[in-house]
Write a protein that holds these residues in place. Sequence first.
Motif, PDB file in Angstrom:
ATOM      1  N   ILE A  73     -15.991   1.666   1.063  1.00 56.47           N
ATOM      2  CA  ILE A  73     -14.649   1.062   1.069  1.00 56.47           C
ATOM      3  C   ILE A  73     -13.864   1.512  -0.172  1.00 56.47           C
ATOM      4  O   ILE A  73     -12.697   1.858  -0.102  1.00 56.47           O
ATOM      5  N   TYR A  74     -14.549   1.514  -1.336  1.00 54.09           N
ATOM      6  CA  TYR A  74     -13.889   1.963  -2.577  1.00 54.09           C
ATOM      7  C   TYR A  74     -13.462   3.418  -2.462  1.00 54.09           C
ATOM      8  O   TYR A  74     -12.374   3.796  -2.857  1.00 54.09           O
ATOM      9  N   PHE A  75     -14.369   4.225  -1.933  1.00 56.54           N
ATOM     10  CA  PHE A  75     -14.121   5.652  -1.835  1.00 56.54           C
ATOM     11  C   PHE A  75     -12.929   5.931  -0.917  1.00 56.54           C
ATOM     12  O   PHE A  75     -12.094   6.779  -1.199  1.00 56.54           O
ATOM     13  N   LEU A  76     -12.852   5.189   0.188  1.00 54.51           N
ATOM     14  CA  LEU A  76     -11.747   5.394   1.137  1.00 54.51           C
ATOM     15  C   LEU A  76     -10.426   4.862   0.594  1.00 54.51           C
ATOM     16  O   LEU A  76      -9.358   5.187   1.114  1.00 54.51           O
ATOM     17  N   GLY A  77     -10.517   4.007  -0.439  1.00 57.16           N
ATOM     18  CA  GLY A  77      -9.301   3.459  -1.054  1.00 57.16           C
ATOM     19  C   GLY A  77      -8.518   2.553  -0.112  1.00 57.16           C
ATOM     20  O   GLY A  77      -7.292   2.614  -0.038  1.00 57.16           O
ATOM     21  N   VAL A  78      -9.240   1.699   0.610  1.00 52.63           N
ATOM     22  CA  VAL A  78      -8.587   0.797   1.573  1.00 52.63           C
ATOM     23  C   VAL A  78      -7.592  -0.117   0.866  1.00 52.63           C
ATOM     24  O   VAL A  78      -6.471  -0.326   1.322  1.00 52.63           O
ATOM     25  N   GLY A  79      -8.009  -0.655  -0.304  1.00 52.00           N
ATOM     26  CA  GLY A  79      -7.130  -1.560  -1.067  1.00 52.00           C
ATOM     27  C   GLY A  79      -5.838  -0.877  -1.481  1.00 52.00           C
ATOM     28  O   GLY A  79      -4.741  -1.425  -1.319  1.00 52.00           O
ATOM     29  N   GLU A  80      -5.978   0.356  -1.977  1.00 47.23           N
ATOM     30  CA  GLU A  80      -4.781   1.110  -2.402  1.00 47.23           C
ATOM     31  C   GLU A  80      -3.858   1.358  -1.208  1.00 47.23           C
ATOM     32  O   GLU A  80      -2.635   1.259  -1.318  1.00 47.23           O
ATOM     33  N   PHE A  81      -4.465   1.662  -0.057  1.00 49.74           N
ATOM     34  CA  PHE A  81      -3.700   1.932   1.165  1.00 49.74           C
ATOM     35  C   PHE A  81      -2.890   0.687   1.565  1.00 49.74           C
ATOM     36  O   PHE A  81      -1.702   0.768   1.861  1.00 49.74           O
ATOM     37  N   ILE A  82      -3.542  -0.486   1.517  1.00 45.48           N
ATOM     38  CA  ILE A  82      -2.855  -1.745   1.870  1.00 45.48           C
ATOM     39  C   ILE A  82      -1.731  -2.016   0.869  1.00 45.48           C
ATOM     40  O   ILE A  82      -0.611  -2.380   1.244  1.00 45.48           O
ATOM     41  N   LEU A  83      -2.036  -1.819  -0.420  1.00 46.44           N
ATOM     42  CA  LEU A  83      -1.036  -2.110  -1.465  1.00 46.44           C
ATOM     43  C   LEU A  83       0.164  -1.168  -1.401  1.00 46.44           C
ATOM     44  O   LEU A  83       1.256  -1.524  -1.841  1.00 46.44           O
ATOM     45  N   SER A  84      -0.034   0.030  -0.828  1.00 51.12           N
ATOM     46  CA  SER A  84       1.080   0.985  -0.753  1.00 51.12           C
ATOM     47  C   SER A  84       2.198   0.471   0.165  1.00 51.12           C
ATOM     48  O   SER A  84       3.326   0.944   0.103  1.00 51.12           O
ATOM     49  N   PHE A  85       1.869  -0.512   1.023  1.00 51.03           N
ATOM     50  CA  PHE A  85       2.899  -1.081   1.913  1.00 51.03           C
ATOM     51  C   PHE A  85       3.639  -2.247   1.272  1.00 51.03           C
ATOM     52  O   PHE A  85       4.597  -2.764   1.831  1.00 51.03           O
ATOM     53  N   MET A  86       3.150  -2.694   0.116  1.00 51.41           N
ATOM     54  CA  MET A  86       3.789  -3.837  -0.553  1.00 51.41           C
ATOM     55  C   MET A  86       5.090  -3.388  -1.188  1.00 51.41           C
ATOM     56  O   MET A  86       5.178  -2.260  -1.692  1.00 51.41           O
ATOM     57  N   PRO A  87       6.112  -4.257  -1.195  1.00 46.20           N
ATOM     58  CA  PRO A  87       7.370  -3.868  -1.858  1.00 46.20           C
ATOM     59  C   PRO A  87       7.149  -3.653  -3.352  1.00 46.20           C
ATOM     60  O   PRO A  87       6.450  -4.433  -3.996  1.00 46.20           O
ATOM     61  N   LYS A  88       7.697  -2.588  -3.862  1.00 46.10           N
ATOM     62  CA  LYS A  88       7.532  -2.259  -5.285  1.00 46.10           C
ATOM     63  C   LYS A  88       8.529  -3.067  -6.106  1.00 46.10           C
ATOM     64  O   LYS A  88       9.644  -3.309  -5.710  1.00 46.10           O
ATOM     65  N   LYS A  89       8.071  -3.471  -7.309  1.00 43.61           N
ATOM     66  CA  LYS A  89       8.975  -4.180  -8.214  1.00 43.61           C
ATOM     67  C   LYS A  89       9.795  -3.143  -8.981  1.00 43.61           C
ATOM     68  O   LYS A  89       9.250  -2.178  -9.493  1.00 43.61           O
ATOM     69  N   HIS A  90      11.096  -3.372  -9.059  1.00 41.72           N
ATOM     70  CA  HIS A  90      11.939  -2.448  -9.834  1.00 41.72           C
ATOM     71  C   HIS A  90      12.214  -3.044 -11.198  1.00 41.72           C
ATOM     72  O   HIS A  90      12.616  -4.192 -11.309  1.00 41.72           O
ATOM     73  N   ASP A  91      12.006  -2.224 -12.232  1.00 38.66           N
ATOM     74  CA  ASP A  91      12.248  -2.738 -13.586  1.00 38.66           C
ATOM     75  C   ASP A  91      13.732  -2.768 -13.886  1.00 38.66           C
ATOM     76  O   ASP A  91      14.455  -1.878 -13.505  1.00 38.66           O
TER      77      ASP A  91
END
Length: 307
Positions: free
Chosen positions: A289-307
């Motif tokens: 799961i770590y290697f596939l980067g499932v968490g990163e993939f899910i987080l990439s759909f989250m809205p990004k915070k703009h500074d």
Amino acid sequence: QNLPAKLINGGIAGLIGVTCVFPIDLAKTRLQNQQNGSRLYTSMSDCLIKTIRSEGYFGMYRGAAVNLTLVTPEKAIKLAANDFFRQHLSKDGKLTLVKEMLAGCGAGTCQVIVTTPMEMLKIQLQDAGRIAAQRKLMPETVAAGTVETKSPTAMQLTRQLLREKGIAGLYKGLGATLLRDVPFSIIYFPLFANLNNLGKKDVDGPAPFYVSFISGCLAGSTAAVAVNPVDVIKTRLQSLNRASTEDTYSGVTDCIRKIMRNEGPSAFLKGAYCRALVIAPLFGIAQVIYFLGVGEFILSFMPKKHD
């Protein structure tokens, strides 16, 4: 890897892993709980066959709901704590083996907040079928006049424990859980990190995937077998229902004394083979799961915070 991604990965790995290996974990609990004179199962495969025969296929998944509900927060606490301690301990220079062990110790100590009640409930549910099967197949081990009761649900068990013993009821076996999980983490995390480093092609890059996978399996099963004696004690202390011919225990030392006297030292290795079989794929799956980067993939759909 950032922490939110790590936590998502850990949670997903926990859910998949538990689903895959739960029947082996059930066999481990039942084998560890057997005492001389009331031995129903001869091995892991015998236990699983008899379980399917007497309780159906889903009988192997008794207690799985509790485990699945609580495994994500447990993994999250363990991973976050290990990361936190490793970062703090490496502030003053290199992360030595002693510091790695200390970080593992911290992670193991933090996770018992969730692990103890989870295992307490899981063990009652997993072992209920063993007592029921003994009633059918070995009636001489069950006290005369005991009425066959329907297996309780996790919620009924929780309510009953809280009503009778308060929050302490859910934390029965806390000492034994600490004695198992702290050494486990002290062995697992440094062993994994060092095995993983051996397989790196270059110093700064990540290790190849198969190296991480094998390191996870090896470190997990080594740590699992090393702490198995404490796991036997913990299982015995957390089991509330016993057949009439079986010992009951007042605490860790009483448990060690009675097992040594009545069953001999080999009893401390009961279920070790099952435990190694449970832990190795759990950590192997986590590495995938770590290697596939499932968490990163899910987080990439989250809205990004703009500074």
